[in-house]
Design a protein around this motif. Sequence first.
Motif, mmCIF file in Angstrom:
data_model
loop_
_atom_site.group_PDB
_atom_site.id
_atom_site.type_symbol
_atom_site.label_atom_id
_atom_site.label_comp_id
_atom_site.label_asym_id
_atom_site.label_seq_id
_atom_site.Cartn_x
_atom_site.Cartn_y
_atom_site.Cartn_z
ATOM 1 N N ARG A 18 0.794 -1.230 0.000
ATOM 2 C CA ARG A 18 0.000 0.000 0.000
ATOM 3 C C ARG A 18 0.824 1.276 0.000
ATOM 4 N NH1 ARG A 18 -5.069 -1.152 -1.655
ATOM 5 N NH2 ARG A 18 -5.849 -3.035 -0.619
ATOM 6 N N HIS A 19 1.974 1.231 0.660
ATOM 7 C CA HIS A 19 2.814 2.433 0.765
ATOM 8 C C HIS A 19 4.253 2.051 0.415
ATOM 9 C CE1 HIS A 19 -0.540 4.470 2.757
ATOM 10 N NE2 HIS A 19 -0.676 3.392 3.501
ATOM 11 N N PRO A 20 4.529 1.801 -0.859
ATOM 12 C CA PRO A 20 5.874 1.340 -1.237
ATOM 13 C C PRO A 20 6.980 2.336 -0.912
ATOM 14 C CG PRO A 20 4.571 1.923 -3.176
ATOM 15 C CD PRO A 20 3.633 1.927 -2.014
ATOM 16 N N GLY A 21 6.669 3.636 -0.929
ATOM 17 C CA GLY A 21 7.689 4.611 -0.587
ATOM 18 C C GLY A 21 8.140 4.502 0.854
ATOM 19 N N VAL A 22 7.198 4.292 1.754
ATOM 20 C CA VAL A 22 7.533 4.113 3.169
ATOM 21 C C VAL A 22 8.320 2.824 3.370
ATOM 22 C CG1 VAL A 22 6.570 3.827 5.479
ATOM 23 C CG2 VAL A 22 5.525 5.454 3.884
ATOM 24 N N TYR A 23 7.878 1.758 2.700
ATOM 25 C CA TYR A 23 8.585 0.477 2.828
ATOM 26 C C TYR A 23 10.019 0.603 2.330
ATOM 27 C CZ TYR A 23 9.990 -4.316 1.881
ATOM 28 O OH TYR A 23 10.674 -5.505 1.837
ATOM 29 N N TRP A 24 10.209 1.298 1.203
ATOM 30 C CA TRP A 24 11.558 1.426 0.673
ATOM 31 C C TRP A 24 12.452 2.208 1.622
ATOM 32 C CZ3 TRP A 24 15.123 -0.267 -2.422
ATOM 33 C CH2 TRP A 24 16.216 0.544 -2.711
ATOM 34 N N SER A 25 11.955 3.307 2.173
ATOM 35 C CA SER A 25 12.788 4.146 3.032
ATOM 36 C C SER A 25 13.177 3.447 4.331
ATOM 37 C CB SER A 25 12.053 5.455 3.351
ATOM 38 O OG SER A 25 11.756 6.167 2.159
ATOM 39 N N THR A 26 12.324 2.568 4.843
ATOM 40 C CA THR A 26 12.580 1.941 6.144
ATOM 41 C C THR A 26 13.209 0.557 6.042
ATOM 42 O OG1 THR A 26 10.295 1.109 6.141
ATOM 43 C CG2 THR A 26 10.714 3.205 7.258
ATOM 44 N N ILE A 27 12.837 -0.223 5.037
ATOM 45 C CA ILE A 27 13.293 -1.614 4.955
ATOM 46 C C ILE A 27 14.047 -1.883 3.655
ATOM 47 C CG2 ILE A 27 12.546 -4.032 4.941
ATOM 48 C CD1 ILE A 27 10.148 -3.216 6.610
ATOM 49 N N GLY A 28 13.467 -1.513 2.542
ATOM 50 C CA GLY A 28 14.060 -1.859 1.256
ATOM 51 C C GLY A 28 15.421 -1.230 1.022
ATOM 52 N N LEU A 29 15.578 0.041 1.399
ATOM 53 C CA LEU A 29 16.844 0.730 1.176
ATOM 54 C C LEU A 29 18.005 0.077 1.921
ATOM 55 C CD1 LEU A 29 18.498 3.089 0.067
ATOM 56 C CD2 LEU A 29 17.672 4.481 1.955
ATOM 57 N N PRO A 30 17.898 -0.199 3.241
ATOM 58 C CA PRO A 30 19.031 -0.863 3.925
ATOM 59 C C PRO A 30 19.347 -2.239 3.346
ATOM 60 C CG PRO A 30 17.497 0.091 5.508
ATOM 61 C CD PRO A 30 16.825 0.157 4.183
ATOM 62 N N ILE A 31 18.309 -3.020 3.014
ATOM 63 C CA ILE A 31 18.552 -4.371 2.493
ATOM 64 C C ILE A 31 19.261 -4.311 1.149
ATOM 65 C CG2 ILE A 31 17.406 -6.444 1.620
ATOM 66 C CD1 ILE A 31 15.285 -6.090 3.745
ATOM 67 N N SER A 32 18.797 -3.463 0.254
ATOM 68 C CA SER A 32 19.424 -3.370 -1.067
ATOM 69 C C SER A 32 20.847 -2.824 -0.981
ATOM 70 C CB SER A 32 18.574 -2.485 -1.988
ATOM 71 O OG SER A 32 17.312 -3.069 -2.228
ATOM 72 N N THR A 33 21.092 -1.915 -0.048
ATOM 73 C CA THR A 33 22.444 -1.372 0.111
ATOM 74 C C THR A 33 23.401 -2.456 0.582
ATOM 75 O OG1 THR A 33 21.515 0.804 0.647
ATOM 76 C CG2 THR A 33 23.808 0.405 1.237
ATOM 77 N N VAL A 34 22.968 -3.266 1.547
ATOM 78 C CA VAL A 34 23.812 -4.360 2.043
ATOM 79 C C VAL A 34 24.077 -5.366 0.925
ATOM 80 C CG1 VAL A 34 23.896 -6.296 3.646
ATOM 81 C CG2 VAL A 34 23.106 -4.074 4.436
ATOM 82 N N ARG A 35 23.051 -5.700 0.160
ATOM 83 C CA ARG A 35 23.245 -6.633 -0.964
ATOM 84 C C ARG A 35 24.261 -6.097 -1.960
ATOM 85 N NH1 ARG A 35 17.024 -8.253 -2.573
ATOM 86 N NH2 ARG A 35 16.670 -9.809 -0.931
#
Length: 458
Positions: free
Chosen positions: A27-44
């Motif tokens: 429902r809120h992909p921008g919020v998900y990216w800023s809180t969860i998706g961004l750290p995970i993708s950066t580590v990968r």
Amino acid sequence: MTNLTTLLEVGGPVAALGGGAAYARARHPGVYWSTIGLPISTVRLLSSYSSVMEACGLTVAPSRLRVLAVKATTRREVRPVPPRRGIIRPTSTGLRLRLRLAPGQEPADVAASAERLRHAWGVHAVYVTTIKPGVVELRLVGFDVLRKVRMPRKVEEGFLKVPVALREDATPFVRDYRTIPHQLTLGATLSGKSMYLRHLIAGLARQPVALVGVDCKRGVELAPFAARLSALATDPEQAAELLPALVKEMEDRYDLIKARQGIAPDTPEEEITSDIWGLPESERPVPIVLFVDEVAELFLVATKKEEERRDDMVTQLIRLAQLGRAAGIYLEVCGQRFGAELGKGATMLRAQLTGRVCHRVNDEASAKMALGDIAPEAVMAACAIAPERPGLAVAGDTSGGWSRIRTPYLSLGDAAEMCQDSAHLVPDVPSLKPFRPYVPARPVEKAAPAARPLPVTD
């Protein structure tokens, strides 16, 4: 029993956290990216950068000096060298990363591996842009930004520049009339073409520009913006009178430019010009943007008498498209379908329209007419637009580049209100005064009656 209780106590918050993350992602992909998706993708990205580049074939053999240095200092295996990675810059929609290519590599090599990089780093899409020779920028987009369009807060604006949509790489699509003077916009019913047109008019309404409309559907599309229009034709008869007036205005502007070119020996080079933008600001005529909605109505005829009028109007449009840029006259031609079957002059007019925007169309032939001559691979992308996504379109130009864009929602009432508020900016163009649409005065809101003072009593 104690272990089961502890497990339930721990599992409850974990399940709630996982459910909340899944809900935010949907429902809120921008919020998900800023809180969860961004750290995970950066580590990968950081942990697998070298191996992913090697798997994608983006590494080169190390130099002899590097091989000697590795063998002299360590006993490690000498591995191929990936492109040098720059600083990772997070954004609200993804990541930005610059790569310095190794000797022998080219940007096309990285672009060909974009789909592999997307899966390896767990992002929605990867786009490659050339910054300078030997340096490319990877723009990683974390989620589908076209599902729910939100324009960036900081958008490049300027005179005759309108940010009208969002690209699939999360950058704004800016309609720049100085760079691309004329454009063809196609789209079937309910495809979002009218929304695109509203954004253009609302953006230009706040600028010192003369807006002219030709809407042969009795003005149902452009009449709500009449307060900001300098001229409006709502049927072919009126259009047959308005287009020659625009051509006459264009010829007068060419006479003004030619008079300025009466070059004296001591004239500075910066005062020599071949278009209105080289004229002094005090002498420069105001730019004119002509919106033609449903261009097919100008081509279609029912009788032999109407055919002569049609040929005249098409000729005037072609002249404006060929010569209007230097005179500061720009065309925005819209329609549901545009093809050679419309009649004589259709293909010639299309050839003068540099920009192309194709929304969802009803047949492949219309998409080919819009994009086939500039970017053949974009035709299938236009044909794949689903009816559930109004406003989605494919934008291209004669350079061969193209991208998917989507226009944010703008109600007709809001767009009309913007035009009403900027009605005082309608420029004075004497040749267009006879075609100025009638705009009824707004009803004056009656003020509330003043409260009467109460009599003083004991």
